[in-house]
Motif scaffolding. Structure first.
Motif, mmCIF file in Angstrom:
data_model
loop_
_atom_site.group_PDB
_atom_site.id
_atom_site.type_symbol
_atom_site.label_atom_id
_atom_site.label_comp_id
_atom_site.label_asym_id
_atom_site.label_seq_id
_atom_site.Cartn_x
_atom_site.Cartn_y
_atom_site.Cartn_z
ATOM 1 N N PRO A 92 42.624 27.727 34.967
ATOM 2 C CA PRO A 92 41.223 28.171 34.908
ATOM 3 C C PRO A 92 40.408 27.848 36.148
ATOM 4 O O PRO A 92 39.351 28.448 36.356
ATOM 5 N N VAL A 126 44.784 32.689 33.411
ATOM 6 C CA VAL A 126 43.501 32.019 33.196
ATOM 7 C C VAL A 126 43.680 30.783 32.321
ATOM 8 O O VAL A 126 43.082 29.730 32.575
ATOM 9 N N GLU A 127 44.517 30.897 31.296
ATOM 10 C CA GLU A 127 44.744 29.760 30.397
ATOM 11 C C GLU A 127 45.345 28.569 31.136
ATOM 12 O O GLU A 127 44.927 27.419 30.940
ATOM 13 N N SER A 129 34.580 37.651 32.394
ATOM 14 C CA SER A 129 35.414 37.142 33.489
ATOM 15 C C SER A 129 34.617 37.000 34.779
ATOM 16 O O SER A 129 34.727 35.990 35.486
ATOM 17 N N GLU A 134 32.151 34.110 34.439
ATOM 18 C CA GLU A 134 32.820 32.813 34.478
ATOM 19 C C GLU A 134 33.277 32.476 35.892
ATOM 20 O O GLU A 134 33.200 31.321 36.315
ATOM 21 N N ARG A 187 32.036 29.185 37.917
ATOM 22 C CA ARG A 187 32.986 28.193 38.411
ATOM 23 C C ARG A 187 33.068 28.171 39.937
ATOM 24 O O ARG A 187 33.325 27.121 40.532
ATOM 25 N N TRP A 207 40.554 34.746 37.801
ATOM 26 C CA TRP A 207 39.382 35.400 37.221
ATOM 27 C C TRP A 207 39.134 36.743 37.899
ATOM 28 O O TRP A 207 38.795 37.740 37.243
#
Length: 326
Positions: free
Chosen positions: A173, A169-170, A198, A201, A205, A179
């Motif tokens: 993203p 994820v880092e 998660s 998000e 997104r 995710w």
């Protein structure tokens, strides 16, 4: 949600995702790989376009013809292996990766792709060996950490899986899959608050990705919000109505919401279409595990194993325990 990494869902180490992403990140290939550079650049533009568009049925015969005249070209071997992975010809793909690796030993791109092939063949120790090396070579490549995280999930190394999915994820993203799978691992580990973030998000997104809604539906079941769970399951299925995983989640939500007849009808329809023994019980066992019901998971996995499903037997032997809600 199915844990398995499949060509039709999550981690396809295909050219349109892994190779192009690596090129975009400027990850250099080892100088020792004298004949193995950017595999796409080794073929003509027309074939490049077919590979990037995942038109593998047309690309594969062309690669076969190229290999007839240059049978040890590692670029052609790698590209054919990617095509074979798409068609689930994992053993044949592994042979091509191994041949290509002779000309590019310890290359991160090859190791990551071969690691994915080992995963499909359930050869997890070998997959982890390749993926560990790939992570060393490319320490900021999200798809490598994604694949290794899922591999660790299979072997019940949940702390390691969480670390890898956090890195995925880092570093990536904007990749919807990172995710999805971080949420799955968080749920299996009982980290429901983190899993809610998660899934939220992912939906924020990627609002057209059904799997964010599917994971949120399962989280709503955990919280006993059956009305919201049904709405999320329906939204997921609306976005991808032919997806059998989403159909199964819809049936599972219906069952847990007290709609037994409706759920059983959907289960029967899915079982009739299943191509592997015990598929339904394996998949439903995974959903039980994600929602914290280890007894239900073990019972379904055992039913699948009794029908000869080897994946279910692996789940049982991995020794998953009831998660502690956090």
């Amino acid at each position: 949600m199915r844990w398995n990494v499949t060509p039709n869902y999550l981690l396809r180490f295909t050219l349109s995702r892994l190779l192009v992403l690596m090129i975009g990140l400027g990850l250099a290939l080892p100088a020792a790989a004298q004949r193995f550079s950017n595999p796409l650049s080794a073929v003509k533009p027309a074939l490049q376009r077919k590979l990037i568009k995942e038109e593998y049925a047309e690309a594969l015969p062309e690669l076969n013809r190229l290999l007839q005249t240059d049978s040890l070209n590692p670029n052609y071997l790698y590209l054919r292996a990617e095509c074979r992975m798409f068609f689930k010809e994992h053993e044949a793909a592994l042979l091509d990766y191994n041949k290509a690796e002779r000309f590019a030993p310890n290359d991160g791109l090859l190791l990551a792709s071969r690691g994915a092939a080992y995963m499909q063949l359930r050869r997890f120790p070998e997959a982890l060996t390749d993926l560990n090396q790939a992570a060393t070579t490319h320490p900021r490549q999200p798809l490598v950490f994604l694949c290794r995280g899922v591999c660790r999930l299979y072997t019940n190394d949940l702390p390691g899986a969480l670390l890898d999915l956090n890195k995925a994820v880092e570093f990536g993203p904007n990749e919807d899959e990172v995710w999805t799978y971080r949420c799955i691992v968080q749920m299996v580990a009982g980290r429901y608050t983190e899993a809610k973030f998660s899934s939220a998000e992912q939906i924020r997104r990627h609002p057209k990705d059904p799997y964010g809604y599917a994971n949120r539906a399962l989280l709503q079941l955990i919280a006993n919000n059956t009305t919201q769970a049904k709405q999320d399951a329906e939204q997921a299925l609306k976005l991808k109505p032919a997806d059998e995983q989403l159909q199964l989640i819809s049936a599972f939500v219906a069952e847990k919401s007290g709609k037994q007849a409706q759920a059983q009808q959907r289960y029967d329809e899915l079982a009739a279409k299943a191509t592997s023994k015990g598929w339904l019980y394996l998949e439903r066992g995974d959903l039980h595990m994600q929602t914290g019901n280890i007894a239900g998971a073990t019972a379904d996995w055992q039913r699948a194993a009794d029908l000869g499903n080897t994946e279910a037997a692996e789940r049982i032997s991995a020794g998953f325990q009831a998660p502690l809600a956090k």
